[in-house]
Design an enzyme around this catalytic site. Structure first.
Site, PDB file in Angstrom:
ATOM      1  N   TYR A   1     -37.848 -21.878  36.595  1.00  0.00           N
ATOM      2  CA  TYR A   1     -36.990 -23.036  36.894  1.00  0.00           C
ATOM      3  C   TYR A   1     -35.750 -22.881  36.023  1.00  0.00           C
ATOM      4  CZ  TYR A   1     -36.449 -28.193  37.686  1.00  0.00           C
ATOM      5  OH  TYR A   1     -36.048 -29.458  38.049  1.00  0.00           O
TER       6      TYR A   1
ATOM      7  N   THR B   1     -34.963 -21.706  41.828  1.00  0.00           N
ATOM      8  CA  THR B   1     -33.804 -21.891  42.701  1.00  0.00           C
ATOM      9  C   THR B   1     -32.507 -21.553  41.982  1.00  0.00           C
ATOM     10  OG1 THR B   1     -34.983 -23.660  43.807  1.00  0.00           O
ATOM     11  CG2 THR B   1     -32.618 -23.516  44.205  1.00  0.00           C
TER      12      THR B   1
ATOM     13  N   GLU C   1     -31.000 -30.237  47.443  1.00  0.00           N
ATOM     14  CA  GLU C   1     -29.717 -30.491  46.786  1.00  0.00           C
ATOM     15  C   GLU C   1     -28.583 -30.644  47.796  1.00  0.00           C
ATOM     16  OE1 GLU C   1     -29.379 -27.740  43.083  1.00  0.00           O
ATOM     17  OE2 GLU C   1     -30.851 -26.853  44.451  1.00  0.00           O
TER      18      GLU C   1
ATOM     19  N   ARG D   1     -35.300 -38.563  39.205  1.00  0.00           N
ATOM     20  CA  ARG D   1     -35.489 -39.488  38.084  1.00  0.00           C
ATOM     21  C   ARG D   1     -34.180 -40.215  37.781  1.00  0.00           C
ATOM     22  NH1 ARG D   1     -37.567 -34.667  36.546  1.00  0.00           N
ATOM     23  NH2 ARG D   1     -35.797 -34.270  35.151  1.00  0.00           N
TER      24      ARG D   1
ATOM     25  N   ARG E   1     -41.521 -30.640  50.141  1.00  0.00           N
ATOM     26  CA  ARG E   1     -41.109 -31.571  49.088  1.00  0.00           C
ATOM     27  C   ARG E   1     -41.947 -32.847  49.056  1.00  0.00           C
ATOM     28  NH1 ARG E   1     -38.510 -28.257  45.673  1.00  0.00           N
ATOM     29  NH2 ARG E   1     -36.658 -27.296  46.612  1.00  0.00           N
TER      30      ARG E   1
ATOM     31  N   GLU F   1     -33.953 -17.554  45.574  1.00  0.00           N
ATOM     32  CA  GLU F   1     -34.283 -17.067  44.242  1.00  0.00           C
ATOM     33  C   GLU F   1     -34.119 -15.544  44.154  1.00  0.00           C
ATOM     34  OE1 GLU F   1     -37.950 -18.511  42.664  1.00  0.00           O
ATOM     35  OE2 GLU F   1     -37.900 -20.383  43.823  1.00  0.00           O
TER      36      GLU F   1
ATOM     37  N   ASP G   1     -38.856 -19.190  48.020  1.00  0.00           N
ATOM     38  CA  ASP G   1     -40.068 -19.917  47.678  1.00  0.00           C
ATOM     39  C   ASP G   1     -40.094 -21.202  48.503  1.00  0.00           C
ATOM     40  OD1 ASP G   1     -42.453 -20.335  46.303  1.00  0.00           O
ATOM     41  OD2 ASP G   1     -41.475 -21.597  44.815  1.00  0.00           O
TER      42      ASP G   1
ATOM     43  N   GLU H   1     -36.096 -22.319  48.700  1.00  0.00           N
ATOM     44  CA  GLU H   1     -35.535 -22.105  47.374  1.00  0.00           C
ATOM     45  C   GLU H   1     -35.035 -20.671  47.328  1.00  0.00           C
ATOM     46  OE1 GLU H   1     -37.756 -25.385  44.584  1.00  0.00           O
ATOM     47  OE2 GLU H   1     -38.404 -23.294  44.385  1.00  0.00           O
TER      48      GLU H   1
ATOM     49  N   THR I   1     -44.504 -17.619  50.188  1.00  0.00           N
ATOM     50  CA  THR I   1     -43.337 -17.181  49.420  1.00  0.00           C
ATOM     51  C   THR I   1     -42.889 -15.867  50.036  1.00  0.00           C
ATOM     52  OG1 THR I   1     -44.165 -18.207  47.381  1.00  0.00           O
ATOM     53  CG2 THR I   1     -42.470 -16.506  47.160  1.00  0.00           C
TER      54      THR I   1
ATOM     55  N   LYS J   1     -46.259 -25.616  47.381  1.00  0.00           N
ATOM     56  CA  LYS J   1     -45.600 -24.325  47.165  1.00  0.00           C
ATOM     57  C   LYS J   1     -46.436 -23.129  47.634  1.00  0.00           C
ATOM     58  CE  LYS J   1     -41.971 -25.575  44.513  1.00  0.00           C
ATOM     59  NZ  LYS J   1     -40.583 -25.131  44.687  1.00  0.00           N
TER      60      LYS J   1
ATOM     61  N   ASP K   1     -43.395 -18.473  39.035  1.00  0.00           N
ATOM     62  CA  ASP K   1     -42.082 -18.963  39.448  1.00  0.00           C
ATOM     63  C   ASP K   1     -41.491 -19.803  38.323  1.00  0.00           C
ATOM     64  OD1 ASP K   1     -39.991 -19.159  41.279  1.00  0.00           O
ATOM     65  OD2 ASP K   1     -40.684 -21.084  42.020  1.00  0.00           O
TER      66      ASP K   1
ATOM     67  N   HIS L   1     -29.518 -26.441  39.027  1.00  0.00           N
ATOM     68  CA  HIS L   1     -30.585 -26.889  39.916  1.00  0.00           C
ATOM     69  C   HIS L   1     -31.467 -27.931  39.229  1.00  0.00           C
ATOM     70  CE1 HIS L   1     -33.781 -26.816  42.880  1.00  0.00           C
ATOM     71  NE2 HIS L   1     -34.659 -26.485  41.937  1.00  0.00           N
TER      72      HIS L   1
ATOM     73  N   TYR M   1     -47.582 -33.348  42.199  1.00  0.00           N
ATOM     74  CA  TYR M   1     -47.170 -32.555  41.041  1.00  0.00           C
ATOM     75  C   TYR M   1     -47.428 -33.229  39.690  1.00  0.00           C
ATOM     76  CZ  TYR M   1     -42.788 -34.912  39.667  1.00  0.00           C
ATOM     77  OH  TYR M   1     -41.869 -35.797  39.192  1.00  0.00           O
TER      78      TYR M   1
ATOM     79  N   GLN N   1     -45.258 -31.939  47.517  1.00  0.00           N
ATOM     80  CA  GLN N   1     -44.997 -31.678  46.104  1.00  0.00           C
ATOM     81  C   GLN N   1     -44.817 -32.977  45.312  1.00  0.00           C
ATOM     82  OE1 GLN N   1     -41.452 -29.333  45.521  1.00  0.00           O
ATOM     83  NE2 GLN N   1     -41.619 -29.305  43.299  1.00  0.00           N
TER      84      GLN N   1
END
Length: 396
Positions: A113, A329, A343, A127, A222, A186, A218, A184, A242, A238, A111, A118, A229, A225
């Site tokens: 990114y 995503t 989002e 962040r 959260r 995709e 996917d 997600e 899927t 994850k 997968d 996104h 992560y 994760q």
């Protein structure tokens, strides 16, 4: 392009499309078919080739590009020329009478990114006060290796996963079902012709290696994760499920959909250089409990499917027939075009209001999410990519 079937000229599953899938007719065994309108054509019966009597596309995909093109021409002729009607018509099955299965055996799953929008949105949410994109993001397609054994076909229920969750105000993690179940939206790329260990695949080889595209959800926990992560990336948040659509649209059907990707700054390294128009102008739609909540545009994806494949193999990693790699995503630049609830709701801080008077920060048990998509076709028509759906079940 016309057909002797009684189809509207703008049917999204007309002879300009012809996506492949695996179906079981009433009382029969799973086999390969092609969708035409609201029916599926039994290819083993019509083409008299035992490769299509298999319960997956893998053996056919392994034959390579020249065979994919030859067989598509045969199918098109069978459904277009009135002379073939008597021989072909008995082998058409109504979609509501068949059972659809996972269309291919998934060898490996990766997968990516690849959406700048996104990645930027998540960077700002996760962040705050720092640069939203990591320093490497515009230099390479970031990705992770997923779990092929939990790739499931559309319609398979998804059970809410449990795991470790660390609340910000607590010193240690607890264990329980995710409270931040997300999606997600995709696009997936299915490798038909694998590549040897130690031999990178170039961007120019993309159409010779990739058989077609599908839709992917996917599913993501959260809160699991967020805790797990660092430092190695996605894992249990994850790997529980899927979902993929039951129809694989061959690249040969997407002639009108190719487009130039966005401008890149800085220019990619030579092995990631574009080889023509390798972006895809696909339109996705996300529905929650049959209410449209988003329409992500795929044309704006920063990295193309060709670049993802080139980066996946540049270190000499091999690919196999049935490998699936997904875009990550798909999100556009504005609300209404986001491909995740993370989002849409700003990480749950601004729940999404729904027409029934309820709202969602993240998914509840019983919720059903459906992702559908279309692509430009000849003469201004839209080709259907099918849909991928799943309903959330309570934790086991």
């Amino acid at each position: 392009m016309t057909t002797w079937l009684d189809l509207a000229s703008d049917d999204p599953f007309g002879v300009a499309n012809l996506p492949y899938g695996v179906f079981a007719p009433p009382g029969g065994q799973p086999r390969v078919g092609v969708r035409i309108g609201g029916r599926v054509l039994d290819l083993a019966a019509v083409l008299r080739d035992s490769v299509f009597a298999a319960p997956s596309l893998n053996a056919f995909m392994a034959r390579g590009r020249s065979e994919w093109t030859r067989v598509r021409a045969l199918i098109t002729e069978s459904l277009s020329d009135e002379r073939h009607r008597d021989a072909v018509e008995p082998h058409l099955h109504r979609l509501d009478e068949v059972r659809l299965s996972l269309p291919f055996e998934v060898a490996d799953y990766v997968d990516f990114y690849a959406s700048e929008h996104h990645a930027t949105n998540l960077g700002r949410l996760l962040r705050p006060g720092t640069a939203p994109l990591t320093a490497n993001w515009k230099h390479l397609p970031i990705g992770y290796h997923g779990r092929s054994g939990t790739v499931v076909v559309s319609g398979t229920p998804v059970r809410r996963p449990s795991g470790q969750i660390k609340d910000p105000d607590l010193d240690a993690p607890g264990f329980g079902p995710t409270r931040r179940l997300d999606i997600e939206a995709e696009v997936g790329f299915v490798v038909g012709a694998g590549s040897a260990l130690g031999r990178p695949v170039t961007t120019a080889e993309f159409a010779h290696r990739v058989f077609g595209v599908c839709l992917v959800n996917d599913w993501s926990a959260r809160d699991l994760q967020a805790w797990e992560y660092v430092p190695l990336g996605p894992f249990l948040g994850k790997s529980f499920a899927t979902s993929v659509s039951p129809w694989i649209v061959p690249l040969d059907a997407l002639g009108e959909a190719w487009t130039a990707p966005p401008a890149r700054d800085p220019a990619p390294l030579p092995y990631l250089a574009d080889a023509g128009e390798q972006g895809l102008d696909l339109a996705l739609e996300v529905r929650l409990n049959d209410e449209r909540v988003s329409a992500p545009p795929f044309a704006g994806m920063y990295w193309t499917g060709a670049q993802m494949l080139a980066h996946l193999t540049v270190n000499g990693a091999s690919t196999r027939t049935g490998d699936l790699y997904a875009s990550g995503t798909v999100s556009g630049p504005v609300p209404g075009e986001y491909g995740s609830f993370m989002e849409m709701t700003e990480a749950g801080r601004k729940p999404l209001p729904l027409a029934d008077g309820t709202s969602r920060g993240f998914l509840l048990d019983g919720d059903e999410v459906t992702i559908s998509g279309t692509a430009p076709g000849p003469g201004g028509i839209r080709l259907g990519l099918g849909e991928v759906s799943g309903r959330v079940l309570p934790p086991g």
